[in-house]
Design an enzyme around this catalytic site. Sequence first.
Site, mmCIF file in Angstrom:
data_model
loop_
_atom_site.group_PDB
_atom_site.id
_atom_site.type_symbol
_atom_site.label_atom_id
_atom_site.label_comp_id
_atom_site.label_asym_id
_atom_site.label_seq_id
_atom_site.Cartn_x
_atom_site.Cartn_y
_atom_site.Cartn_z
ATOM 1 N N GLY A 125 12.262 11.920 0.684
ATOM 2 C CA GLY A 125 12.770 12.387 -0.606
ATOM 3 C C GLY A 125 11.662 12.833 -1.540
ATOM 4 O O GLY A 125 11.905 13.571 -2.505
ATOM 5 N N GLY A 153 23.565 50.517 -3.696
ATOM 6 C CA GLY A 153 23.606 49.318 -4.543
ATOM 7 C C GLY A 153 22.209 48.857 -4.904
ATOM 8 O O GLY A 153 21.995 48.290 -5.982
HETATM 9 C C1 HXC Z 1 2.787 1.542 1.253
HETATM 10 C C2 HXC Z 1 1.463 2.873 2.538
HETATM 11 C C3 HXC Z 1 2.493 3.829 2.643
HETATM 12 C C4 HXC Z 1 3.713 3.563 1.996
HETATM 13 C C5 HXC Z 1 0.813 4.555 3.719
HETATM 14 N N1 HXC Z 1 0.447 3.374 3.225
HETATM 15 N N2 HXC Z 1 2.071 4.848 3.395
HETATM 16 N N3 HXC Z 1 1.613 1.750 1.833
HETATM 17 N N4 HXC Z 1 3.807 2.402 1.303
HETATM 18 N N5 HXC Z 1 4.718 4.428 2.029
HETATM 19 C C6 HXC Z 1 -0.853 2.725 3.348
HETATM 20 C C7 HXC Z 1 -1.128 2.242 4.746
HETATM 21 O O1 HXC Z 1 -0.621 0.960 4.908
HETATM 22 C C8 HXC Z 1 -2.651 2.258 4.775
HETATM 23 O O2 HXC Z 1 -3.118 1.122 4.089
HETATM 24 C C9 HXC Z 1 -2.991 3.451 3.911
HETATM 25 O O3 HXC Z 1 -1.847 3.694 3.112
HETATM 26 C C10 HXC Z 1 -3.288 4.695 4.710
HETATM 27 O O4 HXC Z 1 -2.269 4.883 5.662
HETATM 28 P P1 HXC Z 1 -2.565 5.237 7.185
HETATM 29 O O5 HXC Z 1 -1.308 5.057 7.923
HETATM 30 O O6 HXC Z 1 -3.776 4.462 7.641
HETATM 31 O O7 HXC Z 1 -2.976 6.764 7.058
HETATM 32 P P2 HXC Z 1 -2.671 7.944 8.065
HETATM 33 O O8 HXC Z 1 -2.959 7.524 9.464
HETATM 34 O O9 HXC Z 1 -3.399 9.114 7.514
HETATM 35 O O10 HXC Z 1 -1.105 8.187 7.966
HETATM 36 C C11 HXC Z 1 -0.522 8.618 6.765
HETATM 37 C C12 HXC Z 1 1.013 8.535 6.836
HETATM 38 C C13 HXC Z 1 1.413 7.092 7.280
HETATM 39 C C14 HXC Z 1 1.508 9.536 7.852
HETATM 40 C C15 HXC Z 1 1.536 8.894 5.469
HETATM 41 O O11 HXC Z 1 0.709 6.184 6.441
HETATM 42 C C16 HXC Z 1 2.865 6.842 7.159
HETATM 43 O O12 HXC Z 1 3.646 7.215 8.023
HETATM 44 N N6 HXC Z 1 3.246 6.106 6.097
HETATM 45 C C17 HXC Z 1 4.614 5.727 5.891
HETATM 46 C C18 HXC Z 1 5.393 6.901 5.469
HETATM 47 C C19 HXC Z 1 6.788 6.502 5.101
HETATM 48 O O13 HXC Z 1 7.601 6.137 5.969
HETATM 49 N N7 HXC Z 1 7.047 6.448 3.777
HETATM 50 C C20 HXC Z 1 8.277 6.033 3.250
HETATM 51 C C21 HXC Z 1 9.184 7.223 3.415
HETATM 52 S S1 HXC Z 1 10.691 7.028 2.624
HETATM 53 P P3 HXC Z 1 -4.549 0.485 4.374
HETATM 54 O O14 HXC Z 1 -4.581 -0.725 3.529
HETATM 55 O O15 HXC Z 1 -4.611 0.206 5.824
HETATM 56 O O16 HXC Z 1 -5.560 1.518 3.952
HETATM 57 C C22 HXC Z 1 10.474 7.757 1.198
HETATM 58 C C23 HXC Z 1 11.716 7.823 0.430
HETATM 59 C C24 HXC Z 1 11.491 8.565 -0.850
HETATM 60 O O17 HXC Z 1 9.446 8.190 0.838
HETATM 61 C C25 HXC Z 1 12.845 8.801 -1.406
HETATM 62 C C26 HXC Z 1 12.764 9.487 -2.721
HETATM 63 C C27 HXC Z 1 14.108 9.845 -3.193
#
Ligand code: HXC
Length: 508
Positions: free
Chosen positions: A170, A404
């Site tokens: 989102g 048009g």
């Molecule tokens: C909390 C998070 C986070 C999140 C990443 N981190 N995403 N912490 N909430 N959403 C943290 C990780 O734990 C990690 O912490 C650091 O950020 C870096 O992440 P990495 O995974 O090591 O980085 P990378 O390999 O570059 O991958 C990036 C990424 C991946 C692809 C974004 O982190 C990821 O898939 N994150 C989750 C994405 C996700 O599912 N988000 C929620 C989606 S739902 P440390 O301490 O190890 O450095 C959503 C709904 C929104 O967003 C709705 C709005 C209406």
Amino acid sequence: MSDIIARLEAKRAEAMLGGGQKRIDSQHAKGKLTARERIHILLDEDSFEEIDMYVEHNCVDFDMEKTRIAGDGVVTGSGTINGRLVFVFSQDFTVFGGSLSERHAEKICKVLDNAMKVGAPVIGINDSGGARIQEGVASLGGYADVFQRNVLASGVVPQLSLIMGPCAGGAVYSPAMTDFIFMVKDSSYMFVTGPDVVKTVTNEIVTQEELGGAVTHTTKTSVADVAYDNDIEALLAARDFIDFMPLSNRGEVPERPTADAWDRLEYSLDTLIPANANQPYDMHEVIRKMVDEGDFFEVQPAHAGNIICGFGRMEGSTVGVVANQPMVLAGCLDINASKKAARFVRYCDAFNIPIVTLVDVPGFLPGTSQEHNGIIKHGAKLLFAYAEATVPKITIITRKAYGGAYDVMASKHLRGDLNYAWPTAEIAVMGAKGAVEIIFRGKTPEEISERTAEYEARFANPFIAAQKGFIDEVILPHSTRRRVALGLRKLRNKHLENPWKKHDNIPL
Ligand code: HXC
């Protein structure tokens, strides 16, 4: 006192480091700059004033109270670009992956509220893992609070999004509601559901870049406007871009001194149109020769190339340019071109940017794909956008203006203020051959070709439209810049209001 100052300085230094040197190094290793480095390039030297540097998250689940980082993953504040005020937020991937917590969202909301209060653009730099997973619904609420502000700010202050890392789920809807989106190739992506979910649900195998990278979004989907090779290019482009923008819908377009003479004549334009009407030429040449110093910022250059949209300046003041491009699909209007130009025209109108339209359009693109995908509704968007626009509108027909599409392209009938035609203009209900084949159905090929020549001689010119007052003047191509500059001067105090309404109902 010196103790207190030392403590403040230490706190500040800690906040400046975000998630720490290790994570900063990992950000650099990915070819990305940090949130603060980006702001440093975006804004004028020493102009950034940060706020909310010490804000921390309020989450106590999953042991989160043990890891609090000052700033909570987003750097916010204001500064200047070439001396003009802008508000900025820049997500810090080194802090919890730039994920959005309740407090992080509140910081972004404060930036938007402050920008709205004083009337200045907002630039959002997105680099985030999405909702802060540990915070759950508090984070979703935070997103919605940002969305609401994006909508209220739309049409009031320019909003520019720079996508410089992940932007998924989102989270994509905040940039999607801003006016323009720039992306960085290979390091940024936007999608509602990522490759893993796509594979589970539809069995498709696709990379992040293919699904929602900068190239995909600036060519196929048109979600984003321009793709850049790296962070620095994108940030410098954002500076150039903001230079064209008024600060708000209450402000005037910016003016910047130019050494380019307003009455510069361009004789090369007199021979630009090929003798053969089916031969293309590059409409970019007309644009570059018309605007100040040839400086043109094109938006969506890689999508729907049959229409060109972008910003230039005339006598130092910003204008929006919309132009059919004969080099692509002969300049026909299709679904993508209509949507692209409609959104652009509405942006210009919202921010009081005069629109110059260059017309060479053989009509709407025929075909079942166009019809079945709704060219009627999408074409209507552009017609609607031009018809409702009250900013100064100057139109120049360089060659074809058929059917048009003639009406749609800022014609006199849609309140075009100054409608010019080059002597090479052909303004008619349809092309000569098609017209004659209908009127003289069943005649011999010789008669048809004779009648076609007659039709061309009679209608393939600007004079019939000029006789009716649909064209104000037939101008020489070399005088285009001069005529447009003069026209814009005279239209400076144009005042036109549409009837009162809550809002219109553009065919979405
Ligand atoms: C909390 C998070 C986070 C999140 C990443 N981190 N995403 N912490 N909430 N959403 C943290 C990780 O734990 C990690 O912490 C650091 O950020 C870096 O992440 P990495 O995974 O090591 O980085 P990378 O390999 O570059 O991958 C990036 C990424 C991946 C692809 C974004 O982190 C990821 O898939 N994150 C989750 C994405 C996700 O599912 N988000 C929620 C989606 S739902 P440390 O301490 O190890 O450095 C959503 C709904 C929104 O967003 C709705 C709005 C209406």
